[in-house]
Structure formats: structure tokens, C-alpha cells
Design a protein around this motif. Structure first.
Motif: not given
Length: 179
Positions: A123-125, A128-133, A135-136, A141-143
Motif C-alpha cells: 500500500f505504501e509503495i 505514496f510513490f507510484i500513485g502520488n497519493l 490508490f490503484n 497487488l503488483v507492489q
């Protein structure tokens, strides 16, 4: 020696070992202990939660200290918080499952770091890092799957054999029995 003193020392030693192993691994092999796909050797120490409750704060504090180095690696404050919470919850679950064995092995307990880190750090990745705040679910699921896969690798390759070594040599009785 007082029981509380022994637990404090055990927790401190576990925290120090976890932090040194993680930071050292990142120095020798950059990113292998701090990226989404990782093989953090120190995670094998989570097995110690099966033998002493002192491992719960020890692993949590060790993870906090180790993840401080990830702040300077660009992962930010989030990894220090989320990764440490995942370690705490995994250690609590492992301790609760310490007596559940499959063919003599603590398999269910060994899955807990993969479950908690996969969900929480995944969730964190994503957030905060991929989705720029944002959720996808697919990215999560991938991360989360990648994080869980690394955890499973460590616990299967190092953690379960470590538990067998501890029990066959009676180190659990020598190191973690008080009195």
C-alpha cells in the motif's frame, strides 16, 4: 538477573543485529534490502519471535533504525513508519502462532512477514510513490506481491532453516529461557 533486564537485553541485541544486517547489506549490495523487490537478510531474524516476546520490540526498533537509512535513500519518512508497523504486526502474529506447526515447522508463523509487509508496504509503495497519493488496486497487488515474494524468499531460504538450527541445537532453551 531480573526477567525484565533479560528481555530488555534480548530485545536490544535483536534490534542491533537487525539494523546492522540491513544497513550493512544496503552498503554492500545497494537496494537489496530497501527496494520493493528485496531480499532483506535481517528478516530471517523474525523467526526469533517464536522463541521470545523480546523479539517483538527488538524487531520493531531494529526495523525503525534500519529504515532511517532508507530515508536518505529517497524512500522518505513513510517507509520508516509503514515498514516498522508491518514488522510489529508480523512479529506479534508470529509470536501468537509460535506453537502452530506443520510437519514440525512453523510455516504459518513464517508467512506472517510476507502477509503484513505485502499488504502494508505494498500500500505504501502504491499510494505514496507510484500513485502520488492515490490508490490503484492493480498497482497495489503488483507492489504488494513483489514485497511478499521477497519476504517469502527470505523466510523459506533462511528463516525456516534458522528455526530448525535453533531447535536442533537447543539454542531456544539456552538463549531465551530465563531462570
Amino acid at each position: 538477573m531480573k526477567k525484565s533486564t533479560v528481555y530488555t537485553v534480548q530485545g536490544a541485541v535483536i534490534a542491533a543485529l537487525y539494523a546492522v544486517l540491513t544497513v550493512g547489506q544496503n552498503v554492500i549490495l545497494p537496494g537489496t534490502a530497501s527496494m520493493a523487490v528485496q531480499f532483506r537478510v535481517a528478516e530471517a531474524l523474525t523467526i526469533l519471535a517464536l522463541y521470545t516476546p523480546a523479539a517483538i520490540p527488538g524487531l520493531t526498533v531494529g526495523c525503525i533504525i534500519a529504515n532511517i537509512s532508507s530515508v536518505t535513500a529517497g524512500l522518505g519518512f513513510y517507509d520508516m513508519v509503514f515498514g516498522s508497523v508491518a514488522s510489529l504486526l508480523a512479529a506479534l502474529a508470529m509470536y501468537a502462532l509460535k506453537d502452530v506447526r506443520i510437519k514440525g515447522l512453523p510455516v504459518l508463523a513464517a508467512l506472517m512477514p510476507a502477509v503484513f509487509n505485502g499488504i502494508i508496504v505494498g500500500f505504501e509503495i502504491d499510494f505514496f510513490f507510484i500513485g502520488n497519493l492515490s490508490f490503484n488496486f492493480v498497482d497495489f497487488l503488483v507492489q504488494g506481491g513483489l514485497v511478499a515474494l521477497g519476504e517469502l524468499g527470505v523466510l523459506i531460504v533462511l528463516g525456516l532453516p534458522f528455526s530448525v538450527l535453533i531447535e536442533k541445537t537447543a539454542l531456544d532453551k539456552k538463549l531465551f529461557t530465563i531462570g
